[in-house]
Design a protein around this motif. Structure first.
Motif, short mmCIF file in Angstrom:
data_model
loop_
_atom_site.label_atom_id
_atom_site.label_comp_id
_atom_site.label_asym_id
_atom_site.label_seq_id
_atom_site.Cartn_x
_atom_site.Cartn_y
_atom_site.Cartn_z
N ASP A 273 58.59 -5.65 -26.28
CA ASP A 273 59.03 -5.00 -25.05
C ASP A 273 59.88 -3.76 -25.34
OD1 ASP A 273 60.96 -6.62 -26.19
OD2 ASP A 273 61.73 -7.38 -24.29
N ILE B 94 51.70 1.29 -18.81
CA ILE B 94 50.57 0.37 -18.68
C ILE B 94 49.64 0.48 -19.88
CG2 ILE B 94 48.50 -0.13 -17.32
CD1 ILE B 94 50.11 0.65 -14.84
N LEU C 40 51.39 -1.12 -22.90
CA LEU C 40 51.37 -2.57 -22.73
C LEU C 40 49.98 -3.14 -22.97
CD1 LEU C 40 53.60 -3.24 -19.59
CD2 LEU C 40 53.90 -4.24 -21.85
N PHE D 191 55.43 -14.09 -24.07
CA PHE D 191 55.31 -13.54 -22.72
C PHE D 191 55.72 -14.52 -21.62
CE2 PHE D 191 52.68 -12.48 -18.94
CZ PHE D 191 53.36 -11.32 -18.59
N LEU E 144 55.38 -7.38 -13.79
CA LEU E 144 55.15 -7.97 -15.10
C LEU E 144 55.97 -9.24 -15.28
CD1 LEU E 144 53.66 -7.45 -17.83
CD2 LEU E 144 55.76 -6.34 -18.62
N GLN E 145 57.21 -9.22 -14.81
CA GLN E 145 58.03 -10.43 -14.91
C GLN E 145 57.46 -11.54 -14.03
OE1 GLN E 145 62.24 -9.88 -15.04
NE2 GLN E 145 62.71 -11.88 -14.14
N LEU F 1 54.31 -11.94 -13.40
CA LEU F 1 53.17 -12.46 -14.16
C LEU F 1 53.63 -13.41 -15.26
CD1 LEU F 1 50.69 -9.49 -14.71
CD2 LEU F 1 50.39 -11.50 -13.26
N TYR G 185 45.04 -14.17 -13.07
CA TYR G 185 45.69 -12.88 -13.28
C TYR G 185 44.95 -11.76 -12.54
CZ TYR G 185 47.82 -15.45 -17.14
OH TYR G 185 48.48 -16.38 -17.90
N THR H 37 46.35 -9.52 -9.19
CA THR H 37 46.50 -8.09 -9.44
C THR H 37 45.77 -7.25 -8.40
OG1 THR H 37 46.72 -8.51 -11.82
CG2 THR H 37 46.15 -6.28 -11.15
N THR I 202 55.47 -9.53 -7.49
CA THR I 202 56.63 -8.67 -7.75
C THR I 202 57.90 -9.31 -7.19
OG1 THR I 202 55.22 -6.70 -7.64
CG2 THR I 202 57.60 -6.37 -7.44
#
Length: 311
Positions: free
Chosen positions: A96, A186, A189, A210, A254-255, A257, A278, A282, A292
């Motif tokens: 990260d 993105i 990542l 993760f 992302l958090q 997820l 996922y 999304t 989110t």
């Protein structure tokens, strides 16, 4: 001998992926995720020097066959993360922090290039930046109009789509700097994800797993402040806050997820079902905002903490 062969194949793959960008239209967005992968993978497997050699050979091929500008664009967009990301992770930097560092250096390099271009053109950096943003927004608007032009839609729906495209173009014009930062994040990542999938025991991705990952706690206060500023302020403060939200909201998505990934693994969902989950969260509204929100409130609720059942 095997390493040399991999270097040649990696450079060839990098050139083909980069050169196919203009011929793929919207699909080029997905190609961008794979363009730095050959050099980054070889950098993780054999060492940063090997990855740098692949980047250098790819850049040389682009220079000879495309010119100086495409080569500079390749080095900035793909060569830089392909070399720096493995270098940082080989030094033990968590994935990260490595991503944040690489994105910051990409932004710094972009600003430096913008300043150099403005000096060469004899204009102010803001003027050059404004012209580049106008060109990109106009290109995006044209591409969106072409996508819907061939659709057999009633006149009312077509007019609604046209208005939506105009509104989207106006929004992108306001938040274009943060869009660039977010897209770069993105992409880097995605590169980390692809490297982790390709590892197969040959190297280790350092950092927290993760499912247990979370953003730094202090970021949530910037998110709250930016949200209130967008609602109650106007002008430059609102525009600045809107750009900040465009950067921070994907961090908390992302958090969110990560929270879902932790839940899926506790329930022993198969990789296929996790992948479908996922994709669904999304692309299907309003699930991205729900995820989110989970990421934001995870700071206080700690959704991943095991719950003890009451007897």
């Amino acid at each position: 001998m095997q390493r040399r062969l991999h270097v040649i194949l990696g450079a060839l793959a990098g050139y083909v992926l980069y050169s196919s960008f203009n011929d793929l239209g919207v699909a080029a967005v997905f190609v961008n995720l794979f363009t730095p992968l050959p050099a980054a993978y070889l950098g993780m497997r054999y060492g940063v020097r090997t990855g740098g050699t692949v980047v250098a050979l790819t850049a040389l091929s682009i220079l000879l066959l495309g010119g100086m500008s495409p080569m500079a664009l390749y080095l900035l967009q793909f060569g830089l993360p392909a070399v720096l990301l493995p270098w940082l992770m080989h030094r033990g930097t968590g994935w990260d922090r490595a991503v944040a560092t690489v994105v910051g250096l990409m932004v710094a390099a972009s600003v430096s290039g913008l300043v150099a271009t403005s000096i060469a053109a004899g204009e102010s950096p803001l003027t050059v930046a404004g012209r580049l943003i106008d060109e990109e927004v106009s290109r995006t608007k044209t591409m969106m109009n072409e996508m819907f032009a061939g659709a057999d839609l009633p006149a009312e729906q077509l007019a609604e789509v046209t208005r939506s495209v105009v509104q989207m173009a106006e929004f992108i014009h306001k938040v274009y700097p943060s869009v660039i930062v977010t897209v770069a994040g993105i992409m880097v990542l995605g590169l980390v994800l692809l490297l982790s999938l390709a590892a197969r025991g040959r190297y280790v991705i350092p950092g927290k797993a993760f499912p247990q990952w979370k953003a730094p706690d202090f970021l949530v206060w910037f998110l709250i402040a930016a949200g209130f500023t967008v609602v109650f302020a106007e002008g430059v403060p609102a525009t600045f806050a809107m750009n900040l939200l465009v950067i921070l909201l994907p961090v908390y998505f992302l958090q969110g997820l990560a929270v879902l990934d932790c839940f899926f693994r506790r329930k022993a969902f198969s990789p296929l079902l996790r992948g479908i989950g996922y994709v669904l969260v999304t692309v299907i509204n309003p699930l991205p905002m729900v995820v989110t929100g989970i990421g934001v409130f995870d700071l206080w609720a700690d959704f991943r903490k095991p719950r003890q059942t009451e007897s």
